[in-house]
Design an enzyme around this catalytic site. Structure first.
Site, PDB file in Angstrom:
ATOM      1  CE  LYS A  49      -3.232  -3.056   0.639  1.00 28.07           C
ATOM      2  NZ  LYS A  49      -3.863  -3.703  -0.517  1.00 28.07           N
ATOM      3  CE1 TYR A 262      -8.833  -9.710   2.878  1.00 29.81           C
ATOM      4  CE2 TYR A 262     -10.050  -9.290   4.906  1.00 29.81           C
ATOM      5  CZ  TYR A 262      -8.996  -9.010   4.061  1.00 29.81           C
ATOM      6  OH  TYR A 262      -8.095  -8.029   4.396  1.00 29.81           O
ATOM      7  CE1 TYR A 288      -5.370  -8.426   0.863  1.00 28.91           C
ATOM      8  CE2 TYR A 288      -4.648  -8.183   3.139  1.00 28.91           C
ATOM      9  CZ  TYR A 288      -5.551  -7.903   2.136  1.00 28.91           C
ATOM     10  OH  TYR A 288      -6.630  -7.116   2.398  1.00 28.91           O
TER      11      TYR A 288
END
Length: 334
Positions: A49, A262, A288
């Site tokens: 990010k 998730y 992730y």
């Protein structure tokens, strides 16, 4: 020319390294595997990010914002890094967090701990599956009523501006490839909010590169994820006036390693995190990069790649989440 591509803050001193994973490649007996260490990007504990925030925060400052507002899960890497960028720029930051299925623990470890250590101004917790956008807009209006100006950043920083970070990363990979004389056939990365994969695709298209990008899904099914990536890929290319054919078949996502959903652990993820730690001394995360590596391992085992291929795994960071699930990695006493 749209100048937004050149409006960027700098949170990392230089390119993140690419390392060959020789022991992992040997254990798996498949293609040569290298890793792009975006877990070593700047800002608190690093992660993908940061690249997106270099462009998003530049846009926020250009607009005169004094507060960043964003959203994510309780252990969101994106929220941690947005807050860190705000600290770096002397801005305030407010977060909208979605409650996990097992309930919200205000004393949670991992990224949630770092939110408080970094000095988050406000945390708003909403039920799991809730719509974060109206809550962010409500917070922005409250600030406007106080004479302040907020800048809203979507989940994962994944819009056209944020995706520019991974266009820049694609150019960085191409430069490193040229300098090392290594030709990468594939880049494999986690695919969630879509900005990383879409940005890479746009960047490689701009460079007329033949590198193929494979996203390993962390939430949605394949059709939904490929549609999401393609839409952002196309809109990012359009925003900067990229002239080139946007081919839907270039968007490749694999949904077989999501598991129950998730952030829900899988045996394949646990194996992948342990294997990389114990062969290369590199920490992945359980949400992730762990699932993305599980995808890469699974594809190698099924013969997806030729032995002569060179695969670049993009490490998206996120290791603080490991400390929220020690029970997955510490064996029970007999």
């Amino acid at each position: 020319m749209n100048k937004i591509r050149y409006e960027r803050r700098r949170y990392t001193a230089g390119p993140t390294p690419i390392e060959k994973l020789e022991r992992l490649s040997q254990v798996l007996g498949g293609p040569t595997i290298s890793i792009k260490r975006d877990d070593q990007l700047g800002l608190t504990v690093g992660g993908n990010k940061t690249r997106k925030l270099e462009y998003l925060v530049a846009d926020a400052l250009r607009q005169g914002a004094d507060t960043l507002i964003t959203c994510g899960a309780v252990q969101s890497n994106h929220c941690r890094l947005t807050l860190a960028a705000a600290v770096r720029e002397g801005l305030k930051c407010q977060l909208v967090l979605t409650e996990p299925v097992d309930g919200y623990n205000p004393q949670a470890n991992g990224n949630h701990l770092l939110f408080h250590l970094l000095g988050v101004e406000k945390i708003e917790v909403i039920p799991a599956g809730g719509d974060t956008q109206p809550v962010m807009e409500k917070l922005a209006q409250e600030l406007a009523d106080q004479g302040r100006k907020a800048y809203l950043i979507p989940v994962g920083g994944s819009n056209e501006v944020g995706s520019l970070g991974y266009m820049a990363c694609a150019e960085e990979i191409e430069q490193q490839s040229w300098e090392s004389g290594t030709v990468y056939d594939y880049v494999v990365t986690a695919s969630g909010s879509a900005g990383t994969q879409a940005g890479l695709l746009a960047g490689f298209l701009a460079r007329q590169s033949d590198i193929k990008v494979i996203g390993v899904n962390v939430s949605r099914d394949r059709a939904a994820q490929e549609a999401k990536v393609l839409d952002l890929f196309a809109s990012t290319a359009e925003m900067i006036g990229l002239r080139g054919e946007i081919r839907p078949e270039s968007v490749r996502c694999d949904d077989r390693f999501v598991g129950p959903g998730y952030a829900i652990p899988t045996e394949e993820m646990i194996e992948a995190v342990k294997l990389v730690a114990q062969t290369e001394g590199i920490l992945l995360d359980p949400v992730y990069s762990g699932k993305a590596m599980a995808g890469l391992i699974g594809m190698i085992r099924e013969g997806r790649f030729a032995n002569e291929n060179h695969v670049l795994f993009l490490h998206t960071g996120g290791s603080p989440a490991l400390y929220t699930v020690p029970q997955l990695f510490i064996p029970e006493r007999s």
